[in-house]
Design a protein around this motif. Sequence first.
Motif, PDB file in Angstrom:
ATOM      1  N   VAL A 216      19.546 -13.310 -39.118  1.00  0.00           N
ATOM      2  CA  VAL A 216      20.135 -13.634 -37.811  1.00  0.00           C
ATOM      3  C   VAL A 216      18.998 -14.191 -36.851  1.00  0.00           C
ATOM      4  O   VAL A 216      17.889 -13.674 -36.825  1.00  0.00           O
ATOM      5  N   CYS A 217      19.247 -15.592 -36.335  1.00  0.00           N
ATOM      6  CA  CYS A 217      18.112 -16.225 -35.652  1.00  0.00           C
ATOM      7  C   CYS A 217      18.068 -16.569 -34.319  1.00  0.00           C
ATOM      8  O   CYS A 217      19.189 -17.114 -33.903  1.00  0.00           O
ATOM      9  N   GLY A 218      17.193 -15.900 -33.613  1.00  0.00           N
ATOM     10  CA  GLY A 218      17.340 -16.091 -32.064  1.00  0.00           C
ATOM     11  C   GLY A 218      16.703 -17.402 -31.791  1.00  0.00           C
ATOM     12  O   GLY A 218      16.653 -17.918 -30.499  1.00  0.00           O
ATOM     13  N   GLY A 219      16.250 -18.289 -32.602  1.00  0.00           N
ATOM     14  CA  GLY A 219      15.400 -19.462 -32.406  1.00  0.00           C
ATOM     15  C   GLY A 219      14.174 -19.556 -32.829  1.00  0.00           C
ATOM     16  O   GLY A 219      13.533 -18.403 -32.957  1.00  0.00           O
ATOM     17  N   ALA A 220      13.596 -20.794 -33.264  1.00  0.00           N
ATOM     18  CA  ALA A 220      12.447 -21.012 -33.591  1.00  0.00           C
ATOM     19  C   ALA A 220      11.541 -21.329 -32.630  1.00  0.00           C
ATOM     20  O   ALA A 220      11.845 -22.346 -32.157  1.00  0.00           O
ATOM     21  N   SER A 221      10.286 -20.867 -32.492  1.00  0.00           N
ATOM     22  CA  SER A 221       9.497 -21.260 -31.498  1.00  0.00           C
ATOM     23  C   SER A 221       8.659 -22.373 -32.115  1.00  0.00           C
ATOM     24  O   SER A 221       8.337 -22.305 -33.257  1.00  0.00           O
ATOM     25  N   ASP A 222       8.218 -23.445 -31.292  1.00  0.00           N
ATOM     26  CA  ASP A 222       7.100 -24.244 -31.757  1.00  0.00           C
ATOM     27  C   ASP A 222       5.867 -23.740 -31.901  1.00  0.00           C
ATOM     28  O   ASP A 222       5.527 -22.646 -31.255  1.00  0.00           O
ATOM     29  N   LEU A 223       5.002 -24.605 -32.607  1.00  0.00           N
ATOM     30  CA  LEU A 223       3.669 -23.910 -32.771  1.00  0.00           C
ATOM     31  C   LEU A 223       2.746 -23.706 -31.570  1.00  0.00           C
ATOM     32  O   LEU A 223       2.093 -22.672 -31.540  1.00  0.00           O
ATOM     33  N   THR A 224       3.145 -23.944 -30.444  1.00  0.00           N
ATOM     34  CA  THR A 224       2.482 -23.699 -29.181  1.00  0.00           C
ATOM     35  C   THR A 224       2.505 -22.384 -28.942  1.00  0.00           C
ATOM     36  O   THR A 224       1.516 -21.630 -28.305  1.00  0.00           O
TER      37      THR A 224
ATOM     38  N   ARG B 118      16.915 -27.304 -29.997  1.00  0.00           N
ATOM     39  CA  ARG B 118      18.416 -27.420 -30.997  1.00  0.00           C
ATOM     40  C   ARG B 118      18.904 -25.952 -30.937  1.00  0.00           C
ATOM     41  O   ARG B 118      19.889 -25.760 -31.381  1.00  0.00           O
ATOM     42  N   CYS B 119      17.990 -25.046 -30.788  1.00  0.00           N
ATOM     43  CA  CYS B 119      18.242 -23.441 -30.939  1.00  0.00           C
ATOM     44  C   CYS B 119      19.358 -23.331 -29.902  1.00  0.00           C
ATOM     45  O   CYS B 119      20.080 -22.374 -29.893  1.00  0.00           O
ATOM     46  N   LYS B 120      18.987 -23.919 -28.617  1.00  0.00           N
ATOM     47  CA  LYS B 120      20.088 -23.503 -27.536  1.00  0.00           C
ATOM     48  C   LYS B 120      21.348 -24.001 -27.608  1.00  0.00           C
ATOM     49  O   LYS B 120      22.481 -23.659 -27.108  1.00  0.00           O
ATOM     50  N   ILE B 121      21.622 -24.863 -28.691  1.00  0.00           N
ATOM     51  CA  ILE B 121      22.881 -25.251 -28.877  1.00  0.00           C
ATOM     52  C   ILE B 121      23.460 -25.134 -30.343  1.00  0.00           C
ATOM     53  O   ILE B 121      24.113 -25.672 -30.977  1.00  0.00           O
TER      54      ILE B 121
ATOM     55  N   ALA C  32      18.014  -4.051 -35.759  1.00  0.00           N
ATOM     56  CA  ALA C  32      19.016  -3.224 -35.470  1.00  0.00           C
ATOM     57  C   ALA C  32      18.603  -2.468 -34.242  1.00  0.00           C
ATOM     58  O   ALA C  32      18.558  -1.247 -34.254  1.00  0.00           O
ATOM     59  N   TRP C  33      18.036  -3.338 -33.262  1.00  0.00           N
ATOM     60  CA  TRP C  33      17.568  -2.697 -31.953  1.00  0.00           C
ATOM     61  C   TRP C  33      18.557  -2.947 -30.938  1.00  0.00           C
ATOM     62  O   TRP C  33      18.991  -4.202 -30.659  1.00  0.00           O
ATOM     63  N   LEU C  34      18.433  -1.843 -30.147  1.00  0.00           N
ATOM     64  CA  LEU C  34      19.530  -1.879 -29.129  1.00  0.00           C
ATOM     65  C   LEU C  34      19.002  -3.143 -28.130  1.00  0.00           C
ATOM     66  O   LEU C  34      17.692  -2.930 -27.776  1.00  0.00           O
ATOM     67  N   ASN C  35      19.995  -3.889 -27.678  1.00  0.00           N
ATOM     68  CA  ASN C  35      19.635  -5.132 -26.822  1.00  0.00           C
ATOM     69  C   ASN C  35      18.535  -6.000 -27.164  1.00  0.00           C
ATOM     70  O   ASN C  35      17.741  -6.572 -26.524  1.00  0.00           O
TER      71      ASN C  35
ATOM     72  N   GLN D 196      23.129  -7.332 -30.995  1.00  0.00           N
ATOM     73  CA  GLN D 196      22.862  -8.663 -30.979  1.00  0.00           C
ATOM     74  C   GLN D 196      23.290  -9.408 -29.755  1.00  0.00           C
ATOM     75  O   GLN D 196      23.950 -10.437 -29.772  1.00  0.00           O
ATOM     76  N   SER D 197      23.194  -8.761 -28.566  1.00  0.00           N
ATOM     77  CA  SER D 197      23.985  -9.325 -27.458  1.00  0.00           C
ATOM     78  C   SER D 197      23.775 -10.575 -27.106  1.00  0.00           C
ATOM     79  O   SER D 197      24.323 -11.375 -26.538  1.00  0.00           O
ATOM     80  N   HIS D 198      22.198 -10.802 -27.172  1.00  0.00           N
ATOM     81  CA  HIS D 198      21.839 -12.373 -26.791  1.00  0.00           C
ATOM     82  C   HIS D 198      22.795 -13.261 -27.886  1.00  0.00           C
ATOM     83  O   HIS D 198      23.042 -14.588 -27.551  1.00  0.00           O
TER      84      HIS D 198
END
Length: 247
Positions: free
Chosen positions: A44-52, A111-114, A130-133, A181-183
Motif C-alpha cells: 500500500v503506497c502513500g507516494g514515492a518521494s523524489d531523490l531530494t 502523480r501520487c496526489k492523483i 498496521a499503525w494507527l493513523n 490507512q486513514s490517509h
Amino acid sequence: FNDILDRGEPFALIAKPCDITAVRNLARLDPRVDEHMRYALAFVCGGASDLTKSEQVLQRFGLREDELSLFRYRGHGNPGLNRIETKDGRAFEISYRQLWEDEDKWMIQPRCKICPDAIGQVADIAVSDAWLNGGPAVEDEPLNGIIVRTKRGLELFDAAVEAGVLEIKRESGIAEISELQSHQVRKRRAVWARLTGMAIAGKPFVGDLALRDCAAQNSPAENLAEGRGARDRAQRGRLREPPAVPR
Ligand SMILES: Cc1cc2nc3c(=O)[nH]c(=O)nc-3n(C[C@H](O)[C@H](O)[C@H](O)COP(=O)(O)OP(=O)(O)OC[C@H]3O[C@@H](n4cnc5c(N)ncnc54)[C@H](O)[C@@H]3O)c2cc1C
Ligand code: SF4
C-alpha cells in the motif's frame, strides 16, 4: 524488465501499485508477461518521494552521496531506523518519525496526489503497515497488514502459512483497515474530483476503480473544493511530472 522476460522463467513482481499497473498494461502487448509472471505483490503506497528527500537527510549530516556504503530508510525492526553508513566506517541514524515528521518535506511526486490505485487493487496481494493513523508509536511489534485480492494471491498466502513463513495474528476487516490507512481513505475519496478538475483544465482523465463511488462518500462541497484545487494547480502546471534532471 525485458531481460527478465527474455529469461523465460517464472517470476514474481514485488513493486509499487503503479509499477504493477504498468506491467499489467505491458501484458496486453507482450504475452510473455502472463506466461511467466506468477504473482504481482504490492505494498500500500502513500507516494514515492523524489531523490531530494534522501539528499535532505545527507545534508543534515553533512554527507555526500559518493561517501555512502549504505542508505536504509527503515528495516531491522518495525519500522526500525533510517541508517546511513559511509565507506570510511561512520554510521548515522534517525528515527522513522524524524524522517517523516514534516509533511512539507516529503517531496512526494505529483502523480501520487492523483493516484487512482495506491492501495494496490491491481496486485494479487497488497501489504501494509498496521499503525494507527498511518504512523508507528515508536517501535511496533513485527506485524503487517495483508490484503489478499485474487485466487492466485490466496494460493500463495495459504502456501506461505502452510510453510510457516507467515504467522497469522488475526483477521481484520475494511473498517479497521480504513482506520489504519486513514490517509488512503482520504485520497481514494479525493481522486475522482481531482481528476475531474484536471480534465476541466484540459488534462487526460484516468477513471474507473470505483473512484466515483468513493467520491460519493464526500459532501458536494468537499468534492467541489478538491476539483477546483486540482483544476487551478493543473492550470498553473503544478500537477505535471517534473522534467528529468541530470545528477
Ligand atoms: C514508497 C512507499 C510508500 C509506502 N506507503 C505506505 C502506506 O501508505 N501505507 C502503509 O501501510 N505502508 C506504506 N509503505 C510501507 C509498506 O507497507 C512496507 O514497506 C511493507 O508493509 C513492509 O513489508 P515488506 O515486505 O516490504 O518489508 P520487509 O522488510 O520484508 O518486512 C518488514 C516487516 O518485517 C517486520 N520486521 C522485520 N525485521 C524486524 C525486526 N528486526 N524486528 C521486528 N520486526 C521486524 C516488520 O513487521 C516490518 O514491517 C510504503 C512503502 C514505500 C516504499
Ligand atoms: S502513490 Fe501511486 S503513483 Fe505514487 S508511487 Fe505510489 S502507486 Fe505509484
